[in-house]
Scaffold this motif. Structure first.
Motif, PDB file in Angstrom:
ATOM      1  N   ILE A 286      15.295 -93.755  -1.434  1.00 11.13           N
ATOM      2  CA  ILE A 286      16.040 -92.999  -2.368  1.00 11.13           C
ATOM      3  C   ILE A 286      14.960 -92.825  -3.781  1.00 11.13           C
ATOM      4  N   ALA A 287      14.041 -93.848  -3.901  1.00 14.70           N
ATOM      5  CA  ALA A 287      13.308 -93.583  -5.352  1.00 14.70           C
ATOM      6  C   ALA A 287      12.261 -92.679  -4.935  1.00 14.70           C
TER       7      ALA A 287
ATOM      8  N   LEU B 281      21.527 -85.183  -0.951  1.00 16.98           N
ATOM      9  CA  LEU B 281      22.243 -84.767  -2.423  1.00 16.98           C
ATOM     10  C   LEU B 281      21.302 -83.741  -3.329  1.00 16.98           C
ATOM     11  N   ALA B 282      20.055 -84.086  -3.050  1.00 12.71           N
ATOM     12  CA  ALA B 282      19.401 -83.331  -4.007  1.00 12.71           C
ATOM     13  C   ALA B 282      19.216 -81.784  -3.409  1.00 12.71           C
TER      14      ALA B 282
ATOM     15  N   ALA C 250      12.716 -89.903  -2.788  1.00 11.53           N
ATOM     16  CA  ALA C 250      13.419 -88.714  -2.902  1.00 11.53           C
ATOM     17  C   ALA C 250      13.480 -88.160  -4.299  1.00 11.53           C
ATOM     18  N   GLU C 251      13.857 -89.232  -5.547  1.00  8.87           N
ATOM     19  CA  GLU C 251      14.071 -88.774  -6.759  1.00  8.87           C
ATOM     20  C   GLU C 251      12.571 -88.181  -7.338  1.00  8.87           C
TER      21      GLU C 251
ATOM     22  N   ALA D   3      19.586 -89.292   0.235  1.00 11.67           N
ATOM     23  CA  ALA D   3      19.316 -88.692  -1.051  1.00 11.67           C
ATOM     24  C   ALA D   3      18.682 -87.462  -1.206  1.00 11.67           C
TER      25      ALA D   3
ATOM     26  N   ALA E 228      12.148 -84.648  -5.971  1.00 12.90           N
ATOM     27  CA  ALA E 228      13.179 -83.721  -6.708  1.00 12.90           C
ATOM     28  C   ALA E 228      12.738 -83.589  -8.098  1.00 12.90           C
TER      29      ALA E 228
ATOM     30  N   LYS F 219      18.914 -93.894   4.058  1.00 16.44           N
ATOM     31  CA  LYS F 219      18.845 -93.472   2.424  1.00 16.44           C
ATOM     32  C   LYS F 219      17.933 -92.578   1.972  1.00 16.44           C
TER      33      LYS F 219
ATOM     34  N   GLN G 264      13.019-102.502  -1.961  1.00 14.59           N
ATOM     35  CA  GLN G 264      14.133-101.973  -1.352  1.00 14.59           C
ATOM     36  C   GLN G 264      14.260-100.400  -1.769  1.00 14.59           C
ATOM     37  N   ALA G 265      14.958 -99.754  -0.955  1.00 13.07           N
ATOM     38  CA  ALA G 265      15.323 -98.492  -1.211  1.00 13.07           C
ATOM     39  C   ALA G 265      14.245 -97.450  -1.890  1.00 13.07           C
TER      40      ALA G 265
END
Lengths: 119, 303
Positions: free
Chosen positions: A53-54, A82-83, A56-57, A79, A60, A75, A49-50
């Motif tokens: 987000i991962a 936010l970055a 995006a990290e 994400a 980033a 998500k 899942q998600a």
């Protein structure tokens, strides 16, 4: 400025992968130095899942300021926001074509999230 | 009926579940609760279908009380955070990410608190995050006398995913009320929320219908019950419609049929009107007596 393009193959001549979170690879290109590196998105592609987000990290952490992909799930969209990373649509292009279009401001910005789990 | 003779001094928890949605869990749970209460046994009905609770539409409690359900959420004090990533690496759910600063994704946080213990600068604390509510109260004795029914409803915040937390909170409330019989109206399916609503029960009543979908999902639910080691009995609802033979499957699985509720327009009418089938169909008290007797027998045998 570093730009990450989701790609089906680890090459600048690859087609753009329409998935962001579960993209096969990211081709990261620096528009100032013209350097290109590829990141294998193996772990996130297989996440339960998600993955958005991962991923995006991941981009980033690579210092990326813009991504080019097909669509962004809710998500991933939040994400990246936010970055401080903007998303652009590059459907149906190769990575090289997408980067050329990005340089001339010819790509549409993804200003809202698409559906979850399109990938 | 003799079954309540064995109850004094002992509590019994009955989960009413089904694989398939729309088979009649709510109909069975609400009417069974009232049928048991009418024999003089104090009963609680717990609506664990927290995404779509509707037992209280049939059995509205007088002057209900409510309490908020919260889960702990990791909260980062950005002024103390050094973005070292220790919490991010410790989180098994991938709920903490480095995106400029340290970011917690509430829908992924399971509230375990590990991040707070590994943070070298004590920048993480846990704050309660509301995810739903539990409502409880007494159903008027005119409806459910003389034993009485206490109605407990778990209600998940719309759009939230923490169904199991709300279900556990509703079941805790039922334990506090401490009545002789707790009936748990489970959500459909066999995923986490159905497990949260059935595990630890003394008896699993599976409601099904004689259709191919009913049979397919009944099998899933039977396998869940066996996995959880709960005695299983089946209520066949809309008996006579659908045409799928459930008896052969149930005989093969070693699961007894507690009652058959016929496919009958008057039942659908009473239900659609928010009424009790017990009061609408002359044979209904017999069906629910049979279910209650079957439960009593099976739970005594299981001891």
């Amino acid at each position: 400025m570093k730009v990450a393009v989701s790609a089906l193959e680890p090459s600048i001549d690859s087609a753009v992968d329409e998935r962001f979170g579960r993209a096969m690879f990211f081709v990261v290109h620096d528009t100032e130095t013209n350097e290109t590196e590829t990141i294998d998105n193996d772990v996130n592609r297989k996440a339960l899942q998600a993955s958005g987000i991962a991923s995006a990290e991941l981009v980033a952490g690579a210092g990326v300021r813009a991504v080019i992909t097909g669509h962004l799930g809710p998500k991933a969209f939040s994400a990246l926001g936010l970055a401080g990373i903007k998303g652009y649509a590059g459907v149906g292009m190769t990575v090289r074509e997408a980067l050329d279009a990005f340089r001339t401001d010819a790509l549409d910005e993804l200003t809202e999230a698409g559906e979850s789990h399109q990938g | 009926m003799a079954s309540h003779d064995m109850l004094p001094g002992r509590r019994l928890t009955i989960a009413v579940a089904s694989g398939k949605g729309g088979t009649g869990k709510t109909l069975v749970a609400t009417n069974l609760a009232v049928a048991i209460a009418r024999t003089g046994v104090p009963t609680t009905l717990v609506d664990c279908d927290v995404e779509a609770p509707n037992d209280a539409l049939f059995l509205p409690p007088d002057a209900p009380e409510t309490r908020e359900v919260t889960v702990p959420l990791a909260t980062v004090d950005q002024s103390a955070c050094t973005s070292c990533g220790a919490c991010r690496d410790a989180c098994a759910y991938g709920a903490i990410r480095l995106l400029g600063g340290t970011v917690v994704f509430a829908e992924l946080c399971n509230g375990c608190g590990l991040c707070a213990t590994v943070c070298p600068t004590s920048a993480i604390s846990e704050a309660p995050r509301p995810v739903g509510e539990v409502e409880w109260g007494s159903v008027p004795l005119g409806v459910a006398g003389p034993g009485g029914v206490k109605m407990v409803t778990g209600r998940l915040e719309i759009g939230d995913v923490k169904a199991t937390n709300v279900i556990r909170a509703a079941r805790r409330r039922a334990r506090v009320l401490s009545r002789s019989v707790d009936i748990l109206d489970a959500p459909p399916g066999v995923a986490c929320s159905a497990v949260a609503a059935t595990h630890g029960a003394d008896m699993l009543v599976l409601v099904t219908e004689p259709t191919q979908f009913g049979l397919h999902d009944l099998d899933l639910a039977v396998r869940l019950g066996k996995e959880l080691r709960i005695p299983i009995g089946v209520v066949i609802n809309r008996d006579g419609a659908g045409g799928t033979d459930l008896d052969a499957y149930l005989a093969g699985a070693g699961v007894p049929i507690l009652a058959r509720i016929p496919f009958d327009r008057s039942i659908a009418e009473a239900y659609a009107d928010g009424g009790l089938v017990l009061d609408a169909h002359p044979d209904a008290p017999g069906w629910f007596d049979a279910i209650w007797d079957g439960i009593a027998q099976m739970t005594v045998e299981a001891e």
